[in-house]
Design a protein around this motif. Structure first.
Motif, PDB file in Angstrom:
ATOM      1  N   ASP A 162      -6.574  38.430 -35.863  1.00 18.05           N
ATOM      2  CA  ASP A 162      -6.678  37.244 -35.003  1.00 18.05           C
ATOM      3  C   ASP A 162      -7.529  36.164 -35.655  1.00 18.05           C
ATOM      4  N   ARG A 165      -5.544  34.450 -38.289  1.00 21.42           N
ATOM      5  CA  ARG A 165      -4.628  33.483 -37.648  1.00 21.42           C
ATOM      6  C   ARG A 165      -5.382  32.224 -37.233  1.00 21.42           C
ATOM      7  N   ASP A 166      -6.586  32.413 -36.709  1.00 18.30           N
ATOM      8  CA  ASP A 166      -7.399  31.251 -36.321  1.00 18.30           C
ATOM      9  C   ASP A 166      -7.741  30.401 -37.536  1.00 18.30           C
TER      10      ASP A 166
END
Length: 338
Positions: A162, A165-166
């Motif tokens: 995550d 992705r950020d």
């Protein structure tokens, strides 16, 4: 040096009573316990841990084998492991594998020979025939940060997908499109996971990850330097380099500066594994931070659960993006609205 017999004489009790007090046996009166503890303080008596381990089959000692003690991430992890172990009544012996499987095997054998109660390992890359055998023999074992496929022990780790992705979303918003990665060793779980997460995140924005923008590192600064030099020599260099660990990021920074370039004016730089130094570099480096303290504490608790006959589950904690200014965050970027 005072002996257990000296403590018994000072307290006016039997040697057996002293032994029961020192081993927290409940069948001792409060008065006798107080006299024994007072005698221990007066005489400065220290129990013989080796002899006690032979009687109880426990040493109250944990082993920790880390991949690289020079990597600030693992140094911090070891600190939290030691703190939590001490709070639970255990000592820790640390072995540094220096990212060498042979040295890792040496430390594991040595620690097992010392009759540790349990073993925490962050595996170096490469094969490890000793690890499956040690786990299968009944030695309580927990993997922390990295793990070995096929070895059935609890794993305590951070999931960086995550956060990666950020990071890619953040870079895309800044207008960057040519993104490269300095990957960790393909033989490590973290090395593979971070490359695949980066590739997936790029794909979500319609961006490719050409082979030329993937550099194979080894979690050491020299590899980050060499890969970045190759990136900079490309006809179309990347706009941002993402290093999959902190030491490779520092090597990348060296290569950029040696080439007469500046971050982020000429090229952006981001890293996995945030460290205190990144806040003080010029510019401060945007990084993905792992919850190092929580990982260290959770790993110790899982191992102690195993030692004491409980069945802990694996633990996965989220990493997070820490935005600073090494990717052009505070500069005017003519492509930021693309």
């Amino acid at each position: 040096m005072a002996s257990i017999k000296d403590v018994a004489a000072e307290a006016g009790v039997s040697v057996a009573t002293v032994s029961r007090v020192l081993n927290s046996h409940p069948s001792v009166s409060a008065d006798a316990r107080a006299r024994v503890l007072a005698a221990v303080d007066v005489l400065g008596y220290r129990p013989n841990a080796v002899a006690r381990s032979l009687r109880t089959d426990q040493t109250r000692t944990l082993g920790l084998v880390i991949s690289d003690v020079l990597n600030p991430y693992f140094t911090e992890l070891a600190r939290f492991v030691e703190e939590e172990a001490r709070a639970l009544g255990y000592s820790v012996i640390i072995g540094n594998a220096d990212e060498r499987p042979d040295l890792q095997e040496h430390h594991v054998r040595t620690l097992l020979d010392r009759r540790i109660d349990g073993l925490l390992v962050s595996p170096a890359y490469g094969s490890s025939p000793l690890m499956p055998g040690s786990a299968g023999s009944g030695t309580p074992m927990v993997f922390v940060d990295r793990w070995i496929q096929g070895v059935d022990v609890p794993v305590v780790r951070a999931d960086g997908r995550d956060a990666i992705r950020d990071l890619v979303a953040h870079l895309y918003r800044l207008g960057h499109r040519r993104l490269a990665i300095i990957a960790g060793p393909a033989a490590t779980t973290t090395g593979n996971e971070r490359v695949e997460a980066f590739r997936e995140a790029l794909r979500a924005y319609g961006l490719a990850l050409p082979d030329a923008y993937i550099g194979q590192g080894d979690f050491q600064a020299d590899s980050g330097r060499c890969v970045t030099e190759r990136f900079l020599a490309l006809p179309e260099p990347p706009e941002v380099v993402f290093a999959a660990d902190n030491l490779m990021a520092l090597g990348a920074l060296d290569a950029i500066r040696a080439g007469g370039l500046r971050v982020p004016r000429d090229i952006g730089l981001a890293a996995f594994d945030d460290i205190p130094w990144f806040l003080h570099t010029d510019p401060p480096i945007t990084a993905i931070a792992q919850p190092t303290g929580e990982l260290g504490r959770a790993a110790v608790r899982a191992l102690v659960d195993l030692i004491e006959g409980r069945s802990p589950r694996s633990v996965t904690l989220p990493a997070r993006l820490v935005v600073r200014s090494s990717c052009g965050e505070h500069a005017s970027n003519p492509r930021s609205n693309l």
